[in-house]
Design a protein around this motif. Structure first.
Motif, PDB file in Angstrom:
ATOM      1  N   PRO A 126       0.794  -1.250   0.032  1.00 14.51           N
ATOM      2  CA  PRO A 126      -0.101   0.050   0.056  1.00 14.51           C
ATOM      3  C   PRO A 126       0.863   1.289   0.021  1.00 14.51           C
ATOM      4  O   PRO A 126       0.216   2.410   0.048  1.00 14.51           O
ATOM      5  N   GLN A 127       2.039   1.346  -0.040  1.00 12.30           N
ATOM      6  CA  GLN A 127       3.025   2.381   0.077  1.00 12.30           C
ATOM      7  C   GLN A 127       2.817   3.481  -1.038  1.00 12.30           C
ATOM      8  O   GLN A 127       2.766   4.669  -0.848  1.00 12.30           O
ATOM      9  N   GLN A 128       2.666   2.852  -2.398  1.00 14.16           N
ATOM     10  CA  GLN A 128       2.588   3.840  -3.442  1.00 14.16           C
ATOM     11  C   GLN A 128       0.999   4.778  -3.318  1.00 14.16           C
ATOM     12  O   GLN A 128       1.059   5.881  -3.540  1.00 14.16           O
ATOM     13  N   ILE A 129       0.037   4.052  -2.820  1.00 11.58           N
ATOM     14  CA  ILE A 129      -1.263   4.727  -2.661  1.00 11.58           C
ATOM     15  C   ILE A 129      -1.138   5.572  -1.482  1.00 11.58           C
ATOM     16  O   ILE A 129      -1.651   6.898  -1.552  1.00 11.58           O
ATOM     17  N   LYS A 130      -0.297   5.303  -0.482  1.00  8.61           N
ATOM     18  CA  LYS A 130      -0.089   6.144   0.698  1.00  8.61           C
ATOM     19  C   LYS A 130       0.548   7.456   0.181  1.00  8.61           C
ATOM     20  O   LYS A 130       0.261   8.467   0.654  1.00  8.61           O
ATOM     21  N   GLU A 131       1.595   7.112  -0.573  1.00 11.28           N
ATOM     22  CA  GLU A 131       2.318   8.346  -1.047  1.00 11.28           C
ATOM     23  C   GLU A 131       1.617   9.298  -2.048  1.00 11.28           C
ATOM     24  O   GLU A 131       1.525  10.542  -1.799  1.00 11.28           O
ATOM     25  N   GLU A 132       0.699   8.718  -2.730  1.00  8.46           N
ATOM     26  CA  GLU A 132      -0.261   9.496  -3.577  1.00  8.46           C
ATOM     27  C   GLU A 132      -1.062  10.236  -2.898  1.00  8.46           C
ATOM     28  O   GLU A 132      -1.302  11.337  -3.002  1.00  8.46           O
ATOM     29  N   GLY A 133      -1.577   9.823  -1.972  1.00 10.85           N
ATOM     30  CA  GLY A 133      -2.620  10.210  -0.936  1.00 10.85           C
ATOM     31  C   GLY A 133      -1.869  11.634  -0.178  1.00 10.85           C
ATOM     32  O   GLY A 133      -2.438  12.774  -0.211  1.00 10.85           O
ATOM     33  N   LYS A 134      -0.810  11.503   0.231  1.00 13.00           N
ATOM     34  CA  LYS A 134       0.029  12.440   0.889  1.00 13.00           C
ATOM     35  C   LYS A 134       0.265  13.535  -0.358  1.00 13.00           C
ATOM     36  O   LYS A 134       0.355  14.520   0.181  1.00 13.00           O
ATOM     37  N   ALA A 135       0.574  13.161  -1.514  1.00 14.30           N
ATOM     38  CA  ALA A 135       0.847  14.368  -2.597  1.00 14.30           C
ATOM     39  C   ALA A 135      -0.295  14.960  -2.734  1.00 14.30           C
ATOM     40  O   ALA A 135      -0.419  16.212  -3.141  1.00 14.30           O
TER      41      ALA A 135
END
Length: 159
Positions: free
Chosen positions: A90-99
């Protein structure tokens, strides 16, 4: 405010009906994709505000791929998740959410419940109502409850 969060019903409504009945009165309904033609059914049985996104199996759907909106003071980003490789991590979607400056990121696709709260962002997956893949194989969904102070509590539930 009470929010019912579901995903991956794949056109089978029996467990959706059970989740709606069990959840009781809700103020908002969120479906994180793979409705597989269930849009009309959802519109007929859900009488509150709805947010529904397209999943990888919603081939001819006009549903949006992603959506951003607010629940109170919390910015929410929802998507099915397959475009963010959530089956691997889930790291990529977490980073997208932060962005996107999201406070809460919701996704489906893996058919497994997931909840991570690290202070700055909450990332969740309610699992699948129709084809659960976690141990015990029970259909799952989440209830999100917001308090007057804007705090959110998440409850993982199983059928």
């Amino acid at each position: 405010m009470r929010i019912l969060i579901v995903s991956d019903t794949h056109g089978y409504h029996k467990n959706l009906d059970r989740a709606l009945e069990s959840a009781g009165e809700v103020d908002m309904f969120i479906h994180l994709g793979d409705v597989e033609g269930g849009e009309e059914y959802i519109n007929a049985v859900v009488g509150c505000e709805k947010h529904v996104v397209r999943g990888n199996n919603d081939f001819f759907s006009d549903l949006p791929k992603e959506e951003e909106f607010y629940i109170g003071e919390k910015k929410v980003f929802i998507t099915h998740g397959h475009a963010y490789c959530v089956s691997l991590d889930p790291q990529q979607i977490k980073e997208e959410g932060k962005a996107r400056n999201a406070d809460i990121v919701m996704f489906g696709h893996t058919h497994r419940p997931y909840l991570e709260q690290d202070g700055s962002i909450t990332v969740l997956n309610p699992g699948s109502l129709s084809y659960p893949r976690q141990e015990g194989r029970k259909g799952s969904y989440m209830i999100m409850e917001t308090k007057d102070q804007g705090e959110a509590e998440f409850h993982q539930l199983f059928l």
